[in-house]
Design an enzyme around this catalytic site. Structure first.
Site, PDB file in Angstrom:
ATOM      1  N   LYS A 181       0.830  -1.205   0.000  1.00  0.00           N
ATOM      2  CA  LYS A 181       0.000   0.000   0.000  1.00  0.00           C
ATOM      3  C   LYS A 181       0.873   1.267   0.000  1.00  0.00           C
ATOM      4  CE  LYS A 181      -3.630  -2.511  -0.249  1.00  0.00           C
ATOM      5  NZ  LYS A 181      -4.348  -3.257   0.727  1.00  0.00           N
TER       6      LYS A 181
HETATM    7  C1  LIG Z   1      -5.421  -4.450   1.006  1.00  0.00           C
HETATM    8  C2  LIG Z   1      -6.907  -4.291   1.060  1.00  0.00           C
HETATM    9  C3  LIG Z   1      -7.665  -4.646   2.191  1.00  0.00           C
HETATM   10  C4  LIG Z   1      -7.095  -5.420   3.336  1.00  0.00           C
HETATM   11  O1  LIG Z   1      -6.055  -4.813   3.973  1.00  0.00           O
HETATM   12  P1  LIG Z   1      -5.224  -5.602   5.095  1.00  0.00           P
HETATM   13  O2  LIG Z   1      -4.491  -4.528   5.792  1.00  0.00           O
HETATM   14  O3  LIG Z   1      -4.330  -6.551   4.354  1.00  0.00           O
HETATM   15  O4  LIG Z   1      -6.198  -6.304   5.955  1.00  0.00           O
HETATM   16  C5  LIG Z   1      -9.005  -4.323   2.220  1.00  0.00           C
HETATM   17  N1  LIG Z   1      -9.604  -3.735   1.175  1.00  0.00           N
HETATM   18  C6  LIG Z   1      -8.927  -3.428   0.052  1.00  0.00           C
HETATM   19  C7  LIG Z   1      -9.656  -2.750  -1.071  1.00  0.00           C
HETATM   20  C8  LIG Z   1      -7.559  -3.705  -0.047  1.00  0.00           C
HETATM   21  O5  LIG Z   1      -6.897  -3.444  -1.175  1.00  0.00           O
END
Ligand SMILES: *Cc1c(COP(=O)(O)O)cnc(C)c1O
Length: 378
Positions: A181
């Site tokens: 991210k």
């Molecule tokens: C990455 C992601 C999540 C989950 O995030 P985590 O921190 O891995 O639990 C949820 N929603 C979307 C759209 C994502 O891309």
């Protein structure tokens, strides 16, 4: 040439920050976590943020804190990572899918309006790829029906639209600091909110429903703590916060670097036969988490294979959730029920996008896409 799909931009500042934190006494949710929560809330222009283990835990606990009861329906999009819909089930609710807009892939407010039933309690929009949903329309719809709005802002720390950012219209926004991210600590998440009561509830739910934070249990005078509701164990801890804190002042500079790469891709790929790009809504700020193109339907997988053969890392974000085995079997979805999300899911492909991606690697990616599509007309 090898082009990685993603590389993080963490460096000496983050290493120094973690090292400093390792010398502190309590490595769990203590000083650094609180410091991050305050700085992150400030960055977003919201009164409160609560650090959590992941965006998934932010979604599950956020839904619980907003009062989701067994059988309650929450409307969401099929064009997202499975965590979004899984969280609704985990919280005891029923995910109800509404189709997306063909131009953007974002949850379509008209489809949401059509999906509201007497059992609907909330809306869970996703700011896909980093572009915000139409929060003005969704906020009005929610007010009209007395629904909560919890935003999945895993792609969208920096986004804005119609003068609002994540969490400013909705009751809360959930963020991910997962390895790929824009703001990352390997694993991590947060829920930011304009409601102080929601933040207080999250602080309890992230720590077994205890009435005192874990860090406070071990400091100063011992005091008995109580358990007042059933919670979970999902707090952020200080090493995550130490990794995140130095990144906040650089978020916009890093966004500008990704924006330049996206503009380069867009300029070079516009007009390639059969290829479509998601529309960026004017007047907003796109957080540029993913650069996604929509290939002709039968050519997506062959193009993906060609890119991989030419050393380019790619991803598919996402095949529609409603076509995945568990959801198909559990809810009996048939192909064609969510035609727009299904079509995007069959066409979508994400190209490498990260701060520092060398120009010649961008050119290589563009060349492979262009050459392939020009050699395989519709
Ligand atoms: C990455 C992601 C999540 C989950 O995030 P985590 O921190 O891995 O639990 C949820 N929603 C979307 C759209 C994502 O891309």
């Amino acid at each position: 040439m090898q082009v990685e799909f993603y590389r993080h931009a963490l460096g000496e500042e983050e290493i120094a920050s973690v090292t400093r934190t390792l010398r502190s006494t309590f490595l769990t949710a203590a000083g650094r976590t609180r410091q991050f929560e305050e700085a992150f809330a400030d960055w977003l222009g919201l009164p409160r943020a609560v650090g959590l283990y992941s965006c998934t835990s932010a979604l599950v606990l956020g839904l619980r804190a907003l009062g989701v009861q067994p059988g309650d329906e929450v409307i969401t999009t099929p064009m997202t990572f499975i965590a979004t819909a899984n969280a609704i089930i985990e919280a005891g609710g029923v995910p109800v899918f509404a189709d997306v807009e063909p131009a953007t892939g974002l949850l379509d407010p008209a489809a949401v309006a059509a999906a509201v039933t007497p059992r609907t309690v909330g809306i869970l929009p996703v700011h896909l790829y980093g572009q915000m949903c139409d929060m003005v329309a969704l906020g009005e719809l929610a007010r009209r029906h007395g629904l909560f709005v919890l935003e999945d802002a895993a792609h969208c720390v920096e986004g804005q639209r119609d003068g609002v950012g994540p969490g400013q219209v909705g009751d809360g926004a959930c963020f991910s600091f997962y390895a790929t991210k824009n703001l990352c600590s390997g694993e991590g998440g947060a829920l930011a909110t304009r409601h102080p009561w929601l933040a207080e509830r999250l602080l309890r739910l992230r720590s077994h429903g205890m009435d005192k934070a874990a860090g406070d249990r071990h400091s100063g005078q011992y005091r008995h703590w109580d358990m007042v509701e059933l919670g979970y164990k999902a707090n952020m801890f200080d090493i995550q916060a130490a990794l995140l804190l130095p990144q906040l002042p650089r978020l916009l500079e890093r966004l500008a670097a990704r924006e330049a790469i996206c503009r380069h891709y867009e300029a070079a790929l516009t007009g390639v036969p059969g290829l479509a790009l998601p529309v960026t809504v004017p007047g907003g700020r796109h957080a540029r988490h993913l650069f996604t193109l929509w290939a002709p339907r039968p050519l997506r997988d062959p193009l993906l294979a060609e890119l991989n053969r030419q050393g380019v890392g790619c991803a598919v974000n996402y095949r529609a959730i409603t076509g995945l085995t568990y959801y198909r079997e559990r809810f009996g979805f048939i192909h064609g029920r969510f035609p727009v999300a299904e079509e995007i899911g069959d066409r979508t492909l994400s190209l490498p996008l990260w701060v520092g991606l060398p120009r010649e690697q961008q050119e290589h990616v563009i060349r492979v896409v262009r050459n392939f599509l020009e050699a395989h007309p519709g």
